[in-house]
Design a protein around this motif. Structure first.
Motif, PDB file in Angstrom:
ATOM      1  N   VAL A   1       3.091  14.733  17.634  1.00 11.10           N
ATOM      2  CA  VAL A   1       2.935  14.262  16.253  1.00 11.10           C
ATOM      3  C   VAL A   1       2.028  13.034  16.219  1.00 11.10           C
ATOM      4  N   TRP A   2       2.173  12.152  17.188  1.00 15.35           N
ATOM      5  CA  TRP A   2       1.400  10.906  17.180  1.00 15.35           C
ATOM      6  C   TRP A   2      -0.115  11.159  17.241  1.00 15.35           C
ATOM      7  N   PRO A   3      -0.635  11.962  18.183  1.00 13.89           N
ATOM      8  CA  PRO A   3      -2.073  12.216  18.195  1.00 13.89           C
ATOM      9  C   PRO A   3      -2.553  12.889  16.898  1.00 13.89           C
ATOM     10  N   SER A   4      -1.745  13.770  16.358  1.00 16.89           N
ATOM     11  CA  SER A   4      -2.085  14.417  15.097  1.00 16.89           C
ATOM     12  C   SER A   4      -2.140  13.381  13.975  1.00 16.89           C
ATOM     13  N   PHE A   5      -1.189  12.486  13.964  1.00 17.16           N
ATOM     14  CA  PHE A   5      -1.165  11.402  12.979  1.00 17.16           C
ATOM     15  C   PHE A   5      -2.423  10.545  13.090  1.00 17.16           C
ATOM     16  N   LEU A   6      -2.764  10.113  14.309  1.00 19.95           N
ATOM     17  CA  LEU A   6      -3.946   9.269  14.493  1.00 19.95           C
ATOM     18  C   LEU A   6      -5.212   9.974  14.034  1.00 19.95           C
ATOM     19  N   ASN A   7      -5.340  11.245  14.362  1.00 21.20           N
ATOM     20  CA  ASN A   7      -6.512  12.013  13.956  1.00 21.20           C
ATOM     21  C   ASN A   7      -6.604  12.108  12.427  1.00 21.20           C
ATOM     22  N   ASP A   8      -5.502  12.434  11.788  1.00 20.74           N
ATOM     23  CA  ASP A   8      -5.498  12.552  10.328  1.00 20.74           C
ATOM     24  C   ASP A   8      -5.669  11.197   9.654  1.00 20.74           C
ATOM     25  N   LEU A   9      -5.149  10.143  10.280  1.00 22.01           N
ATOM     26  CA  LEU A   9      -5.318   8.796   9.721  1.00 22.01           C
ATOM     27  C   LEU A   9      -6.782   8.392   9.737  1.00 22.01           C
ATOM     28  N   LYS A  10      -7.508   8.749  10.792  1.00 18.87           N
ATOM     29  CA  LYS A  10      -8.949   8.462  10.841  1.00 18.87           C
ATOM     30  C   LYS A  10      -9.650   9.092   9.653  1.00 18.87           C
ATOM     31  N   SER A  11      -9.328  10.339   9.383  1.00 16.62           N
ATOM     32  CA  SER A  11      -9.946  11.036   8.255  1.00 16.62           C
ATOM     33  C   SER A  11      -9.499  10.436   6.926  1.00 16.62           C
ATOM     34  N   TRP A  12      -8.242  10.075   6.831  1.00 14.08           N
ATOM     35  CA  TRP A  12      -7.678   9.553   5.592  1.00 14.08           C
ATOM     36  C   TRP A  12      -8.269   8.202   5.243  1.00 14.08           C
ATOM     37  N   LEU A  13      -8.451   7.360   6.268  1.00 14.68           N
ATOM     38  CA  LEU A  13      -8.982   6.016   6.009  1.00 14.68           C
ATOM     39  C   LEU A  13     -10.457   6.090   5.689  1.00 14.68           C
TER      40      LEU A  13
ATOM     41  N   ASP B   1       0.855  -1.185   0.000  1.00 17.45           N
ATOM     42  CA  ASP B   1       0.000   0.000   0.000  1.00 17.45           C
ATOM     43  C   ASP B   1       0.896   1.240   0.000  1.00 17.45           C
ATOM     44  N   GLU B   2       1.308   1.642  -1.188  1.00 13.63           N
ATOM     45  CA  GLU B   2       2.239   2.773  -1.316  1.00 13.63           C
ATOM     46  C   GLU B   2       1.625   4.085  -0.849  1.00 13.63           C
ATOM     47  N   ASP B   3       0.335   4.285  -1.090  1.00 14.56           N
ATOM     48  CA  ASP B   3      -0.311   5.524  -0.637  1.00 14.56           C
ATOM     49  C   ASP B   3      -0.275   5.624   0.877  1.00 14.56           C
ATOM     50  N   LEU B   4      -0.604   4.540   1.543  1.00 16.55           N
ATOM     51  CA  LEU B   4      -0.579   4.540   2.997  1.00 16.55           C
ATOM     52  C   LEU B   4       0.859   4.660   3.504  1.00 16.55           C
ATOM     53  N   TYR B   5       1.777   3.987   2.839  1.00 13.30           N
ATOM     54  CA  TYR B   5       3.188   4.093   3.217  1.00 13.30           C
ATOM     55  C   TYR B   5       3.631   5.555   3.169  1.00 13.30           C
ATOM     56  N   ASP B   6       3.293   6.250   2.088  1.00  8.39           N
ATOM     57  CA  ASP B   6       3.671   7.656   1.947  1.00  8.39           C
ATOM     58  C   ASP B   6       3.033   8.515   3.034  1.00  8.39           C
ATOM     59  N   PHE B   7       1.774   8.224   3.364  1.00 10.68           N
ATOM     60  CA  PHE B   7       1.067   8.958   4.411  1.00 10.68           C
ATOM     61  C   PHE B   7       1.771   8.773   5.760  1.00 10.68           C
ATOM     62  N   ILE B   8       2.080   7.534   6.100  1.00 15.63           N
ATOM     63  CA  ILE B   8       2.755   7.236   7.361  1.00 15.63           C
ATOM     64  C   ILE B   8       4.150   7.843   7.367  1.00 15.63           C
ATOM     65  N   ASP B   9       4.842   7.731   6.250  1.00 19.05           N
ATOM     66  CA  ASP B   9       6.205   8.245   6.156  1.00 19.05           C
ATOM     67  C   ASP B   9       6.251   9.760   6.370  1.00 19.05           C
ATOM     68  N   HIS B  10       5.229  10.457   5.913  1.00 20.71           N
ATOM     69  CA  HIS B  10       5.157  11.909   6.125  1.00 20.71           C
ATOM     70  C   HIS B  10       5.186  12.232   7.622  1.00 20.71           C
ATOM     71  N   TYR B  11       4.351  11.546   8.395  1.00 20.21           N
ATOM     72  CA  TYR B  11       4.313  11.792   9.839  1.00 20.21           C
ATOM     73  C   TYR B  11       5.562  11.256  10.538  1.00 20.21           C
ATOM     74  N   HIS B  12       6.107  10.177  10.019  1.00 18.91           N
ATOM     75  CA  HIS B  12       7.365   9.641  10.544  1.00 18.91           C
ATOM     76  C   HIS B  12       8.459  10.694  10.398  1.00 18.91           C
ATOM     77  N   ASP B  13       8.501  11.347   9.243  1.00 18.59           N
ATOM     78  CA  ASP B  13       9.466  12.432   9.023  1.00 18.59           C
ATOM     79  C   ASP B  13       9.218  13.599   9.974  1.00 18.59           C
ATOM     80  N   GLU B  14       7.942  13.969  10.168  1.00 22.07           N
ATOM     81  CA  GLU B  14       7.619  15.054  11.101  1.00 22.07           C
ATOM     82  C   GLU B  14       8.088  14.711  12.511  1.00 22.07           C
ATOM     83  N   PHE B  15       7.915  13.467  12.889  1.00 22.99           N
ATOM     84  CA  PHE B  15       8.347  13.015  14.209  1.00 22.99           C
ATOM     85  C   PHE B  15       9.849  13.244  14.379  1.00 22.99           C
ATOM     86  N   TYR B  16      10.628  12.813  13.392  1.00 21.53           N
ATOM     87  CA  TYR B  16      12.082  12.981  13.496  1.00 21.53           C
ATOM     88  C   TYR B  16      12.504  14.439  13.361  1.00 21.53           C
ATOM     89  N   LEU B  17      11.792  15.223  12.571  1.00 21.07           N
ATOM     90  CA  LEU B  17      12.090  16.651  12.499  1.00 21.07           C
ATOM     91  C   LEU B  17      11.815  17.314  13.848  1.00 21.07           C
TER      92      LEU B  17
END
Length: 88
Positions: free
Chosen positions: A76-88, A47-63
């Motif tokens: 970053v994690w709560p923001s990721f979970l919230n946006d993932l709910k909307s994305w899915l 699932d490349e689309d989901l991979y890219d979505f997760i990778d974006h937040y993974h990058d934000e986490f490290y930044l």
């Protein structure tokens, strides 16, 4: 397993995981491990689309860890979970 079936299955599992409110505190190490695990699983699910979505937040986490992002890593994690709910 057909790639489309793997993607759908993985996304359904993610939906179930994020529906209930988190009942644990997410440490920096736990968040790091969760992102790493989810990136690996999205690759397995092909699932490349989901991979890219997760990778974006993974990058934000490290930044955030490096001080280049205005959110602290634990935010970053709560923001990721919230946006993932909307994305899915």
């Amino acid at each position: 397993m057909v790639p489309a079936v793997k993607r759908k299955t993985f996304r359904e599992i993610l939906k179930k995981y994020i529906e209930p409110p988190p009942i644990i505190e997410y440490s920096e190490q736990l968040i790091r491990n969760l992102f790493r695990m989810m990136l690996g699983l999205s690759k397995i699910a092909e699932d490349e689309d989901l991979y890219d979505f997760i990778d974006h937040y993974h990058d934000e986490f490290y930044l955030g860890l490096d001080g280049f992002y205005n959110l602290v890593p634990e935010d970053v994690w709560p923001s990721f979970l919230n946006d993932l709910k909307s994305w899915l």
